[in-house]
Design a protein around this motif. Structure first.
Motif, short mmCIF file in Angstrom:
data_model
loop_
_atom_site.label_atom_id
_atom_site.label_comp_id
_atom_site.label_asym_id
_atom_site.label_seq_id
_atom_site.Cartn_x
_atom_site.Cartn_y
_atom_site.Cartn_z
N ARG A 12 0.84 -1.21 0.00
CA ARG A 12 0.00 0.00 0.00
C ARG A 12 0.87 1.26 0.00
O ARG A 12 0.58 2.23 -0.70
N ALA A 13 1.94 1.24 0.80
CA ALA A 13 2.82 2.41 0.87
C ALA A 13 3.47 2.69 -0.47
O ALA A 13 3.57 3.85 -0.90
N VAL A 14 3.93 1.64 -1.15
CA VAL A 14 4.55 1.80 -2.47
C VAL A 14 3.53 2.36 -3.46
O VAL A 14 3.83 3.28 -4.25
N ILE A 15 2.31 1.84 -3.42
CA ILE A 15 1.26 2.31 -4.33
C ILE A 15 0.93 3.77 -4.07
O ILE A 15 0.80 4.57 -5.00
N LEU A 16 0.80 4.14 -2.81
CA LEU A 16 0.43 5.52 -2.49
C LEU A 16 1.55 6.50 -2.84
O LEU A 16 1.28 7.61 -3.30
N GLY A 43 2.44 -5.01 -10.95
CA GLY A 43 1.40 -5.32 -11.91
C GLY A 43 0.09 -4.64 -11.56
O GLY A 43 -0.21 -4.41 -10.38
N LYS A 44 -0.69 -4.32 -12.59
CA LYS A 44 -1.97 -3.66 -12.35
C LYS A 44 -2.86 -4.49 -11.44
O LYS A 44 -3.56 -3.96 -10.57
N GLY A 45 -2.84 -5.80 -11.63
CA GLY A 45 -3.66 -6.66 -10.78
C GLY A 45 -3.28 -6.58 -9.32
O GLY A 45 -4.13 -6.73 -8.44
N THR A 46 -2.01 -6.32 -9.05
CA THR A 46 -1.55 -6.23 -7.66
C THR A 46 -2.16 -5.03 -6.97
O THR A 46 -2.46 -5.08 -5.76
N ILE A 47 -2.35 -3.93 -7.71
CA ILE A 47 -2.97 -2.74 -7.12
C ILE A 47 -4.37 -3.07 -6.62
O ILE A 47 -4.78 -2.65 -5.53
N TYR A 48 -5.11 -3.86 -7.42
CA TYR A 48 -6.49 -4.16 -7.05
C TYR A 48 -6.59 -5.04 -5.82
O TYR A 48 -7.68 -5.16 -5.22
N SER A 50 -5.18 -4.18 -3.16
CA SER A 50 -5.22 -3.18 -2.09
C SER A 50 -6.30 -2.14 -2.29
O SER A 50 -6.90 -1.65 -1.31
N PHE A 51 -6.57 -1.78 -3.55
CA PHE A 51 -7.52 -0.70 -3.84
C PHE A 51 -8.43 -1.11 -5.01
O PHE A 51 -7.93 -1.33 -6.12
N PRO A 52 -9.72 -1.18 -4.78
CA PRO A 52 -10.63 -1.58 -5.85
C PRO A 52 -10.76 -0.55 -6.98
O PRO A 52 -11.20 -0.91 -8.06
N SER A 53 -10.39 0.70 -6.73
CA SER A 53 -10.60 1.73 -7.74
C SER A 53 -9.62 2.88 -7.56
O SER A 53 -8.99 3.03 -6.50
#
Length: 215
Positions: A12-16, A43-48, A50-53
């Motif tokens: 989550r921290a990396v994504i944010l 990967g895009k799927g990895t984001i989902y 943690s975050f649905p949108s």
């Protein structure tokens, strides 16, 4: 380096962190989940996972930034120094950090609009918590005899509202985040000086107008 599989907090921290950079570069509307994934190196799927949108990414980012600003303000509140020093450092941590994070983006207006649409309740709650921190510092200073709020017709609540509302108003007139920080510092020191209940050290030795002079 990508976070380990299963390490949800690190992921989550990396994504944010990546989202903050991408939103700042492209604005909210043009940013896609693909852009955030590419910036984060996952990967895009990895984001989902943690975050649905994208909306939830933005809301989480708003929450993360607000918590960081509040933590900075809380730390500044407990630093050594005068009341003015503490309040100036708190304003820098709250308002200054926000300006440096958001206003430096060429898409600042769009990001602010997204913030109001997607994170209004979160932002209002964080702002209320910050104002309470300012109120508590003012209350402590008044109790210690450093400030005389009553003579100015103020309570700690109204004085805190004046300090925070004035700080928000100064942002639009500042040419840069650095200038805004200088304005914040000056605002706090002028207000604290005006509310100070202590006379300068040499005030008692000065002759009063109309009496006490040489004959």
């Amino acid at each position: 380096m990508n976070p380990p599989r299963g390490d949800a907090g690190s992921r989550r921290a990396v994504i944010l962190d990546a989202a903050l950079r991408v939103f700042g570069q492209y604005g909210y509307r043009r940013t896609s989940m693909d852009d955030i994934a590419r910036e984060a190196g996952i990967g895009k799927g990895t984001i989902y996972l943690s975050f649905p949108s994208k909306e939830e990414v933005f809301q989480a980012l708003s929450h993360s930034l607000a918590q960081r600003m509040l933590a900075g303000a809380e730390a500044a509140r407990h630093r050594p120094g005068t009341t003015a020093d503490k309040l100036a450092a708190m304003h820098a941590a709250w308002f200054g950090t926000y300006a440096e994070t958001i206003r430096r983006s060429p898409h600042a207006a769009e990001l602010l609009d997204a913030k109001h649409r997607l994170s209004a309740d979160l932002v209002a709650d964080a702002a209320s918590r910050y104002k309470r921190l300012v109120r508590d510092v003012l209350t402590e200073a008044a109790a210690a005899g450093e400030l005389d709020l009553e003579s100015a017709g103020l309570t700690a609540d109204t004085a805190a509202e004046l300090l925070t509302a004035s700080a928000r108003g100064l942002e639009s007139s500042a040419a840069s985040p650095a200038a805004y920080r200088r304005y914040l510092n000056a605002l706090v020191r002028v207000m604290v000086a005006g509310l100070s209940s202590r006379l300068p050290a040499d005030a008692a030795s000065r002759p009063q107008a109309g009496g006490g002079g040489l004959t």
